[in-house]
Design an enzyme around this catalytic site. Structure first.
Site, PDB file in Angstrom:
ATOM      1  N   CYS A 128      -3.017  -3.728   8.994  1.00  7.60           N
ATOM      2  CA  CYS A 128      -2.423  -2.406   9.219  1.00  7.60           C
ATOM      3  C   CYS A 128      -1.741  -2.315  10.584  1.00  7.60           C
ATOM      4  CB  CYS A 128      -3.483  -1.315   9.091  1.00  7.60           C
ATOM      5  SG  CYS A 128      -4.330  -1.333   7.498  1.00  7.60           S
ATOM      6  N   CYS A 144       0.818  -1.222   0.000  1.00  7.15           N
ATOM      7  CA  CYS A 144       0.000   0.000   0.000  1.00  7.15           C
ATOM      8  C   CYS A 144       0.850   1.270   0.000  1.00  7.15           C
ATOM      9  CB  CYS A 144      -0.928   0.013   1.210  1.00  7.15           C
ATOM     10  SG  CYS A 144      -0.047   0.014   2.783  1.00  7.15           S
TER      11      CYS A 144
END
Ligand code: FES
Length: 125
Positions: free
Chosen positions: A102, A33
């Protein structure tokens, strides 16, 4: 949807910034990402007495980094090392499943910072 606590840490993240004269620094990125996180720690008598972070990341990464810094401040290095992604997720009340990865940034950068502190030979501080 994000839980209230996640939203609160995302909108008012704790311990953001650069720590002058840090004893250890850890940087981790997620190539999938492009987000990255840097954590700075200040250590005294094998305890994390201060911690700050700089991030370029998604709301979940910001919230997990923020709560991690609150969790580990005052902990011994051994205790901080043992903090898992699950511990961080649970402290936040969970994240949507597709955002759970995350939290890896925060625990990974913390471990890097502790490693960096030990490698620098500051182990007797
Ligand atoms: Fe990259 Fe959240 S999407 S850390």
């Amino acid at each position: 949807m994000y839980k209230e606590k996640v939203f609160e840490h995302f909108t008012s993240p704790r311990n953001v910034g650069h720590l002058e004269n840090a004893d250890g620094t850890g940087t981790v990125g997620d190539p999938s990402c492009g987000d990255y996180l840097r954590i700075y720690i200040k250590v005294k008598y094998h305890r994390i007495v201060d911690i700050k972070f700089e991030i370029m990341g998604c709301p979940a990464a910001i919230a997990t980094s923020s709560i991690l810094t609150e969790m580990v401040k005052g902990m011994s290095l051994d205790e901080a090392w043992m903090i898992s992604d699950e511990d961080v997720l649970s402290a936040l009340g969970g994240l949507p499943e597709h955002k759970e990865h995350c939290s890896n940034l925060s625990t990974g950068a913390l471990k890097e910072a502790i490693n960096n502190y030990v490698i620098q030979g500051s182990g007797n501080k």
